[in-house]
Design a protein around this motif. Structure first.
Motif, PDB file in Angstrom:
ATOM      1  N   SER A  92      67.096 -61.192 -15.869  1.00 42.68           N
ATOM      2  CA  SER A  92      67.991 -62.025 -16.675  1.00 42.68           C
ATOM      3  C   SER A  92      68.078 -63.444 -16.133  1.00 42.68           C
ATOM      4  CB  SER A  92      69.385 -61.389 -16.729  1.00 42.68           C
ATOM      5  OG  SER A  92      69.915 -61.251 -15.425  1.00 42.68           O
ATOM      6  N   LEU A  93      68.157 -63.569 -14.800  1.00 43.16           N
ATOM      7  CA  LEU A  93      68.219 -64.909 -14.207  1.00 43.16           C
ATOM      8  C   LEU A  93      66.908 -65.658 -14.423  1.00 43.16           C
ATOM      9  CD1 LEU A  93      69.793 -66.959 -12.547  1.00 43.16           C
ATOM     10  CD2 LEU A  93      68.954 -65.858 -10.471  1.00 43.16           C
ATOM     11  N   ILE A 134      66.354 -69.291 -16.287  1.00 42.70           N
ATOM     12  CA  ILE A 134      65.614 -70.426 -15.723  1.00 42.70           C
ATOM     13  C   ILE A 134      64.468 -70.818 -16.648  1.00 42.70           C
ATOM     14  CG2 ILE A 134      64.210 -71.183 -13.765  1.00 42.70           C
ATOM     15  CD1 ILE A 134      65.789 -69.123 -12.063  1.00 42.70           C
ATOM     16  N   ALA A 135      63.783 -69.820 -17.180  1.00 44.33           N
ATOM     17  CA  ALA A 135      62.645 -70.086 -18.055  1.00 44.33           C
ATOM     18  C   ALA A 135      63.075 -70.867 -19.290  1.00 44.33           C
ATOM     19  CB  ALA A 135      61.993 -68.768 -18.457  1.00 44.33           C
ATOM     20  N   ALA A 136      64.236 -70.508 -19.855  1.00 44.80           N
ATOM     21  CA  ALA A 136      64.695 -71.158 -21.080  1.00 44.80           C
ATOM     22  C   ALA A 136      64.901 -72.657 -20.895  1.00 44.80           C
ATOM     23  CB  ALA A 136      65.988 -70.495 -21.553  1.00 44.80           C
ATOM     24  N   CYS A 137      65.404 -73.052 -19.713  1.00 41.17           N
ATOM     25  CA  CYS A 137      65.676 -74.481 -19.495  1.00 41.17           C
ATOM     26  C   CYS A 137      64.489 -75.211 -18.875  1.00 41.17           C
ATOM     27  CB  CYS A 137      66.919 -74.654 -18.614  1.00 41.17           C
ATOM     28  SG  CYS A 137      66.689 -74.130 -16.916  1.00 41.17           S
ATOM     29  N   SER A 138      63.434 -74.502 -18.504  1.00 38.23           N
ATOM     30  CA  SER A 138      62.296 -75.127 -17.817  1.00 38.23           C
ATOM     31  C   SER A 138      61.057 -75.223 -18.701  1.00 38.23           C
ATOM     32  CB  SER A 138      61.943 -74.313 -16.557  1.00 38.23           C
ATOM     33  OG  SER A 138      63.045 -74.145 -15.727  1.00 38.23           O
ATOM     34  N   LEU A 139      61.225 -74.868 -19.962  1.00 36.81           N
ATOM     35  CA  LEU A 139      60.074 -74.782 -20.848  1.00 36.81           C
ATOM     36  C   LEU A 139      59.319 -76.105 -20.946  1.00 36.81           C
ATOM     37  CD1 LEU A 139      58.728 -72.633 -22.563  1.00 36.81           C
ATOM     38  CD2 LEU A 139      60.164 -73.333 -24.483  1.00 36.81           C
ATOM     39  N   GLN A 140      60.072 -77.217 -21.025  1.00 34.63           N
ATOM     40  CA  GLN A 140      59.420 -78.510 -21.200  1.00 34.63           C
ATOM     41  C   GLN A 140      58.700 -78.983 -19.945  1.00 34.63           C
ATOM     42  OE1 GLN A 140      62.577 -77.929 -20.941  1.00 34.63           O
ATOM     43  NE2 GLN A 140      63.632 -79.468 -19.697  1.00 34.63           N
ATOM     44  N   SER A 141      58.943 -78.367 -18.798  1.00 36.77           N
ATOM     45  CA  SER A 141      58.292 -78.778 -17.546  1.00 36.77           C
ATOM     46  C   SER A 141      56.927 -78.127 -17.354  1.00 36.77           C
ATOM     47  CB  SER A 141      59.179 -78.419 -16.345  1.00 36.77           C
ATOM     48  OG  SER A 141      60.412 -79.076 -16.418  1.00 36.77           O
ATOM     49  N   SER A 197      59.783 -60.465 -10.893  1.00 39.94           N
ATOM     50  CA  SER A 197      61.166 -60.364 -11.369  1.00 39.94           C
ATOM     51  C   SER A 197      61.281 -59.573 -12.656  1.00 39.94           C
ATOM     52  CB  SER A 197      61.739 -61.767 -11.592  1.00 39.94           C
ATOM     53  OG  SER A 197      61.130 -62.375 -12.724  1.00 39.94           O
ATOM     54  N   GLY A 198      60.164 -59.428 -13.397  1.00 45.39           N
ATOM     55  CA  GLY A 198      60.219 -58.755 -14.692  1.00 45.39           C
ATOM     56  C   GLY A 198      60.685 -59.676 -15.797  1.00 45.39           C
ATOM     57  N   CYS A 199      60.298 -60.938 -15.714  1.00 46.84           N
ATOM     58  CA  CYS A 199      60.705 -61.939 -16.713  1.00 46.84           C
ATOM     59  C   CYS A 199      60.268 -61.499 -18.108  1.00 46.84           C
ATOM     60  CB  CYS A 199      60.078 -63.285 -16.361  1.00 46.84           C
ATOM     61  SG  CYS A 199      60.448 -64.606 -17.528  1.00 46.84           S
ATOM     62  N   THR A 200      61.125 -61.763 -19.114  1.00 45.70           N
ATOM     63  CA  THR A 200      60.818 -61.353 -20.488  1.00 45.70           C
ATOM     64  C   THR A 200      60.874 -62.516 -21.473  1.00 45.70           C
ATOM     65  OG1 THR A 200      63.154 -60.797 -20.847  1.00 45.70           O
ATOM     66  CG2 THR A 200      61.702 -59.018 -20.081  1.00 45.70           C
ATOM     67  N   HIS A 201      60.960 -63.757 -20.971  1.00 47.21           N
ATOM     68  CA  HIS A 201      61.042 -64.922 -21.856  1.00 47.21           C
ATOM     69  C   HIS A 201      59.636 -65.215 -22.404  1.00 47.21           C
ATOM     70  CE1 HIS A 201      61.806 -68.973 -23.324  1.00 47.21           C
ATOM     71  NE2 HIS A 201      63.105 -68.764 -23.139  1.00 47.21           N
TER      72      HIS A 201
END
Length: 1463
Positions: A288-289, A293-300, A319-323
């Protein structure tokens, strides 16, 4: 007069700058300009005023600053050090760096380091940092020493000065443990008052130093948390990065920081790397964390470099990111940067891509890039690539073939993990290269004893999956599986059983062991591995009681747990007969289920569900079906297992569909249609037909071309042949002709230089490897060697070297000829000849010494490459070059830097190693070689990396850039570092002071998987890690476990060193430590004095007294004369801890220490004091001498030494007034430096020794009062006991006791601890017995958690206590005893303990008082249990009892007055 005018100008500038709004003052320009011409006449103070004022005015005229800097540089020896520091600070403030001036100042400081003070040191270092001037280690050490000497000033040093010093030390590679520890303590004290920006800087600065101070990290986290709302968003990523390097364990703080950062998102792409990788490193990045982070870092993402993309993808996979959008964006970015990734990056990306389901994006580009750059990968990386590519690509066979060919030559270097990865790839892709499978089987056989369960399972599964049966391999795997079966997880136990059976391996050894182990676990096993095991044991050609019992137990458990479901298997292949039967049965019985799988494994062709939940399995076979013995046995076991599961099995043999309908009608009584078999159709073998005519014609064409090529080669000249390369078969006829031609030349008496040419030609053949036919010809030629020209000698020696000519007599004759002709040959020719001798491993020291003499006479005749070649030749021949030759070589090499950059790595390492052996140092040369090695680092093989580490480590060439680059390269090549080189690598990195603890741990972990090959490796690993403080108990235990068998081979020095390292790490591996202890006992006579010191210290720390308690102390006493003043005190302390009878050995050691007392240092005095305290015995003469020495050194005694000396004197009841007074004064002056624990010890020691002086105790009380809010209860208890017993009326002590009591009540520090060992008088025992009879719930001899001893305690229902104190009526107390009682009772009252004191005449009198106060025993007011008692037992005292209490108190008061009047 002019000087006075200049000074006035400086004052005017100062006054102008003092104005609040001073910011330029153009009117001062002419005056300042006129003054600059006479700067030489200004005094130092005036220059300080001028520069500081100009800095405050923000004077931007660079020319003026440059002129002032030049003047200061010239007058640097005339000015005071403090003035120079202030001027440097002014230049720094004005951002006008003057490197020349600062270097001159640095020279002045290094010439007189004592001139620096704490503040000026920090200021000057900060000025250097801002000016971009890198101070050397000597200057930093001088600054650190100055800071350590003035602790009060250090505590007042500004925060940015401290951080500047730490940052500069980091960049200079300077590590001063003392100053860093002190600075950490100083920072802890002020963290609460720092701004958030400063807190962020501290986290990053301390993180980069790897200076992990638990107290600092804890305080830093607390301070950051309290400032979290105001934390600058642009500093959060650096803070997280710093905390990750400090191994912060406060995950909630990290999450809060990142959540705050995520509200605005990153400003730079590096922020994303710091946040994601920092959290992943600490295990604090959950799905979830990571999505947040992924949601706000997309443009980078488009701005990330290749390495960052790889690291972030890896962290997301962990981490098991799902974004989805972020991951796909990373995937697309990775696909565009495939050319920029390193080999390690490809490992990270391919693994992460497969795990994160990025195959649609990366499934082709990453595998293609990997295949294109396949030569860049190590064997371990190739294995990893095979596994990840098989998961990432939807067509892995397209790429695996290339990877398999690349890895085939390196199979012998593969680790068990590599083998597992390759097998997983084969199993996933279901394709393999047979050559690689055979090679892998051989390698697996070689390392079979080191294969773990997971690797065994993967190999067996892969070979069974691709249908390759290697009987020898499976036999060994079976033996290994049986030996380690208890270590297999349930899932892998099932897989390997099924793999063995599927591969046709029905050996009893592995399968019976698996069945036995499965039977032990079946009650707690999951249904999935159970089903797989059932299928394996049903299909196995094995009559095993264990397997049968397992199937019966499993069936019973399955029915209990209702594991009886059916699973549709539509993909099962069926014959036409089976399909027809199924259709017929479905027409007859519409509810029939086709192609089902029971939850417990068996396949069911046709299943008819029953109304009670059970099933009927209908199996149909053709009438002419013939079964083998195994097939019949399998059917029998399957049917029995199904029956046990509650499935009825009905088997029918039918001629055709009409026959089937007849049977169905007879059985089910309804129009019908028949069924199918459960086993899949046997796949037909692929047939390979004969080649057609076109294929035969092509083969003939190829063979014709090969024959023509051979004929063409045979027709060429020798000169032409030298330039060609072809197969060995083609060269064979030509080499024979060459040899025959050589014989003909010799027979004809041709010139001997032709012999050299022909030998050279023969050696040029690609497969040249012996040429026995040349032996007679060369022998005849050697007689006329003096007639050969220099170039011919070169050709001859180089060709013989290439031919691996092993005839030592030939080489010796050539060496003698060269020695005689040394003056005739050119220097370059001599170097080439020496190189040939080196390549052929034929050292000739006499020849080389003559060549060395020739080179020293004419050093300018050689160029860079030739010098390096010659030095390497000397080194390989074990001829030690002298410093003159090495200097000439270094000077020549430095002149041609372009050639130097192209030097091969062995030449560079050879030069550095030869220089080390000769004690030669050439700083410029070594710096340049370090730079070149950094450039070469990425291209070096793992073995060469270990050689670089060892070479530079032995030479102690500590270059931070080289070390960092070397660590990174080793990290990238970690899986393929040769295991027999890891220990030397760790040893070398320790010599280079490597700070990369993670790398060291990874290296040691990899080494521990296979264990040591030699005993020296254990020493290198353990001592290297301990030296760098990277050896924790877990890692040390792991190393110990794999090194146990080598302990008997250790030398005495190794035993001492390893024991010391284990004691530093906190090793807990009992068997290893005891084995070391036994070895030390056997070799006690071989230890040196220093080693005995280490062994005794380690033995005491590691609780090895039962083994070493007599032999080591006896050895110390026997060789006591070998100990010096530094090691003897430490050994005294260790012996007293190690021996259960220290008094037997201590007198001898004390006698030896007595003459050494004048040389003892403060730590030595501490160890002697600790020895006396431990042994509870001392020598009076040594005591007097130590006391005198302590008084001499009193100003340099640190808090620990003062504490231990006071405690020892107190315990031994030594009343040395002068020494105690001196120690008290020193304690008072350094009290702020005492750790809280030692503050408690020393205060109690002073009081127990009868030292009630105001000076130390008041200072201790004042300092304790400052710390009481954060104090642990244990030192608080000791301090309370000390100030209660002290004969001292101190407001500070009283305030401390009140504050401590308040804090204790807040924190619940009010528990009681039984003290049954307390001595009591007969009167006290009688009183206790009487009181217990009257009040059975009374507690006797308790100690309050905060220190006071309580004779009789009555617990109340509200958790408080009543302390009953009983004294005989005739008790007489001194003034001090009365004061102590008063303070004690007051402290107890503040803690919530009521105190009731009674004076009684005898036991009847005590009973009378108890009866009057507490009422009749039948009506108690005391509660044994925490539960609230009945109200009838709690009632208030009646009026009579109250009156009696008043009477008792009156009696007590009159007794007290009478007692005081008697005094």
């Amino acid at each position: 007069m002019a000087a006075r005018r200049c000074a006035k100008v400086a004052k005017l500038v100062k006054l102008a700058a003092a104005e609040p709004a001073a910011s330029g003052h153009a009117g001062l320009q002419p005056s300042v300009q006129r003054c600059l011409g006479r700067l030489q006449q200004l005094q130092g103070g005036d220059v300080v005023d001028l520069t500081r004022s100009l800095a405050r005015l923000r004077w931007r005229d660079g020319a003026i600053w440059k002129e002032i800097g030049s003047t200061v540089t010239q007058k640097v020896e005339e000015m005071k050090m403090a003035e120079l520091v202030q001027i440097a600070g002014a230049f720094s403030q004005a951002t006008q760096p003057d490197a020349e001036m600062l270097k001159a100042m640095m020279g002045r400081v290094k010439a007189d380091p004592s001139s620096l003070r704490c503040w000026s040191s920090a200021d000057f270092i900060f000025s250097l940092q801002r000016a971009g001037v890198k101070p050397d280690k000597q200057l930093l050490k001088a600054a650190a020493d100055a800071m350590v000497k003035d602790l009060d000033a250090l505590k007042k040093t500004k925060t940015f000065y401290i951080m500047g010093f730490v940052d500069v030390s980091l960049k200079a590679g300077f590590f001063h443990q003392g100053i860093l520890s002190l600075l950490s303590e100083v920072m802890v004290d002020r963290l609460e008052s720092l701004r958030p920006h400063d807190l962020s800087k501290i986290a990053l600065t301390w993180g980069q130093t790897s200076c992990k101070d638990d107290a600092l990290v804890k305080s830093l986290c607390t301070a950051i948390r309290s400032n979290l709302p105001s934390f600058p968003k642009n500093r959060i990523s650096y803070t997280v990065h710093g905390l990750s390097m400090l191994d912060c364990t406060d995950k909630s703080l990290l999450v809060d920081l990142v959540s705050a950062w995520a509200t605005t998102g990153p400003e730079e792409s590096i922020d994303v790397v710091h946040i994601i990788c920092g959290l992943a490193r600490l295990g604090a990045l959950d799905a979830s964390l990571c999505d947040q982070i992924a949601a706000c870092s997309l443009q980078s993402v488009p701005h990330l470099n290749a390495r960052s993309i790889a690291r972030i993808l890896w962290a997301c996979s962990q981490s098991g990111c799902t974004h989805v959008e972020f991951l796909e964006s990373l995937g697309r970015a990775a696909s565009q940067k495939t050319a920029e990734f390193s080999a390690m990056d490809f490992c990270d990306i391919s693994y992460a891509g497969a795990k994160l389901s990025l195959a649609p994006i990366l499934g082709s580009c990453i595998p293609e890039a990997i295949v294109e750059r396949v030569s860049d990968f190590t064997s371990t990386q190739l294995a990893c690539m095979m596994y990840t590519v098989s998961r990432l690509s939807d067509n892995p066979g397209k790429y695996l073939a290339v990877l398999e060919r690349a890895i085939l030559p390196h199979v012998s270097t593969l680790t068990p993990l590599d083998l597992r990865m390759i097998c997983l790839a084969w199993a996933k892709a279901r394709t393999s290269d047979r050559n690689l499978m055979d090679a892998l089987a051989s390698q697996a056989t070689e390392v079979i004893d080191s294969l773990d369960p997971s690797t065994i399972n993967s190999i067996a599964w892969a070979y069974s999956e691709v249908k390759v049966t290697n009987l020898d391999l499976f036999k060994l795997l079976g033996v290994r599986c049986a030996a380690t079966v208890t270590s297999f997880p349930n899932r892998e136990l099932a897989y390997i059983a099924f793999a063995f059976v599927r591969a046709g391996i029905h050996h009893e050894l592995p399968l019976t062991s698996i069945a036995s182990e499965a039977l032990n676990r079946v009650a707690k096993m999951h249904p999935v591995p159970c089903a797989r095991l059932a299928r394996a044991f049903i299909q196995a050609d094995l009559e095993s009681p264990e397997a049968i019992e397992f199937l019966e137990s499993l069936a019973s458990i399955a029915r209990e747990n209702v594991w009886t479901g059916l699973i549709l298997r539509p993909q099962l292949e069926r014959t036409d007969f089976q399909k027809q039967c199924a259709q017929t049965v479905q027409e007859f019985l519409p509810s029939i289920l086709v192609n089902q799988s029971h939850q417990m494994g068996p396949l069911l062709s046709l299943v008819l569900p029953q109304c009670d939940g059970s099933h009927l399995n209908l199996e149909l076979d053709p009438l002419d079906l013939q079964l083998s013995r195994l097939d019949r046995a399998v059917r029998t076991r399957r049917d029995e297992f199904l029956e046990d599961l509650g499935v009825q099995v009905l088997r029918l043999k039918v001629r055709d569909q009409d026959d089937l309908r007849y049977h169905l009608l007879q059985i089910f009584g309804h129009p019908a249609d028949p069924s199918v078999d459960d086993s899949p159709a046997e796949p037909q073998a692929l047939e390979v037909g004969p080649l057609d005519e076109e294929a035969v014609a092509m083969c003939g064409h190829v063979w014709s071309e090969m024959a023509m090529a051979e004929k063409d080669f045979l027709g060429r000249t020798a000169a032409d042949l030298n330039a060609d390369s072809c197969t060995a078969d083609v060269w064979k006829p030509w080499r024979s002709a060459c040899v025959q031609g050589l014989a003909g030349v010799l027979a004809a008496g041709s010139n001997y230089e032709h012999v050299a040419k022909l030998v050279k030609s023969a050696a040029a053949a690609p497969a040249a490897s012996g040429h026995a036919s040349l032996q007679p010809s060369v022998q005849r030629c050697l007689g006329r060697l003096p007639q050969l020209q220099g170039s011919d000698v070169v050709d001859l020696t180089r060709s013989l070297a290439r031919l691996r000519w092993k005839d030592e007599a030939t080489w010796k004759d050539i060496g003698s000829a060269v020695t005689q002709k040394v003056e005739e040959l050119k220097v370059a020719e001599l170097v080439k000849v020496a190189g040939s001798f080196s390549v052929a491993s034929q050292p000739n020291p006499e020849m080389l010494k003559v060549v060395v003499g020739r080179l020293k006479a004419d050093p300018s005749s050689l160029h860079s490459w030739s010098w390096a070649n010659f030095i390497l030749s000397l080194q390989r021949a074990a001829v030690k070059p002298d410093k003159q030759l090495l200097k000439a070589a270094a000077d020549a090499i430095l002149k041609d830097k372009d050639s130097l950059k192209r030097l091969k790595t062995p030449y560079i390492m050879g030069f550095v190693d030869a220089s080390f052996c000769a004690g030669f140092s050439h700083d410029a040369m070594f710096r340049l070689l370090s730079v070149i090695m950094v450039e070469h680092m990425e291209r070096l093989s793992p073995y060469e990396l270990t050689k670089v580490a060892l070479t530079w480590g032995r030479a102690t060439c500590k270059d931070d850039v080289l070390l960092k680059s070397l660590c990174q390269a080793i990290h990238h090549n970690l899986p393929s570092i040769p295991k027999n080189r890891i220990s030397y690598t760790i040893h070398s990195l320790s010599l280079l002071d490597c700070k990369d603890e993670r790398l060291l741990v990874d290296l040691a972990s990899a080494w521990a998987t296979t264990g040591p090959d030699e005993s020296i490796q254990v020493l290198h690993v353990i001592f290297g890690l301990a030296r760098l403080r990277a050896l924790d108990p877990v890692l040390c235990d792991r190393i110990a476990a794999c090194s146990l068998q080598f302990v008997p081979n250790f030398e005495a020095r190794a035993i001492a060193t390893i024991l010391w390292a284990c004691s530093q790490s906190g090793c807990t591996h009992v068997e290893f430590l005891e084995s070391l202890g036994e070895a030390a006992r056997r070799k006690a006579a071989e230890f040196s004095a220093a080693e005995l010191c280490n062994v005794s210290c380690a033995g005491a720390t590691l609780s090895l007294a039962p083994i070493l308690e007599s032999c080591i102390p006896a050895a110390v006493v026997e060789r006591v004369s070998e100990f010096d003043g530094f090691s003897l005190p430490v050994t005294m302390h260790a012996v007293t801890r190690l021996s259960n009878n220290p008094g037997k050995y201590l007198p001898v050691l004390e006698l030896a220490a007595l003459p050494l007392v004048p040389t003892l240092r403060p730590p030595d005095l501490k160890y002697i004091a600790m020895a006396w305290a431990e042994a509870d015995a001392f020598d009076s003469k040594l005591m007097d001498a130590v006391a005198s020495r302590a008084i001499q050194l009193i100003d340099s005694l640190d808090p620990s030494t003062v504490n231990h000396m006071v405690r020892a004197l107190s315990k031994l009841r030594i009343a040395d007034v002068h020494l105690f007074k001196a120690l008290g004064v020193q304690c008072a002056s350094t009290v702020s430096s005492f750790p809280t624990r030692e503050l408690g010890h020393i205060s109690l020691a002073f009081v127990n020794a009868g030292i009630h002086h105001e000076l130390p105790l008041t200072s201790i009380a004042s300092e304790a009062l400052n710390r009481v809010a954060k104090m642990h209860p244990v030192p608080g208890t000791r301090l309370a006991r000390a100030f209660i017993q002290a004969d001292l009326e101190s407001p500070e002590a009283i305030e401390f006791l009140e504050s401590l009591a308040s804090i204790a009540r807040e924190n619940g520090w009010t528990s009681l601890i039984p003290r049954p060992q307390l001595e009591r008088t007969d009167f006290q025992k009688q009183c206790a017995q009487t009181t217990q009879e009257f009040l059975p719930s009374i507690l006797v001899n308790q100690s309050h958690q905060m220190g006071p001893l309580l004779s009789l305690v009555l617990p109340h229902c509200d958790g408080s206590h009543l302390n009953l104190e009983l004294d005989p009526l005739d008790l007489q107390l001194s003034r001090l005893d009365r004061a102590v009682r008063t303070r004690r009772d007051q402290f107890l009252e503040d803690l919530g303990v009521q105190v009731l004191r009674l004076k009684v005449r005898d036991q009847d009198d005590l009973r009378y008082h108890l009866l009057q106060i507490f009422g009749h025993p039948a009506d108690p007011t005391v509660y044994d249990s925490p539960a609230e008692p009945p109200a009838s037992e709690v009632g208030p005292l009646d009026e009579g009892a109250v009156a009696m209490c008043g009477h008792v108190w009156n009696e007590m008061e009159s007794g007290r007055v009478q007692h005081e009047s008697l005094l």
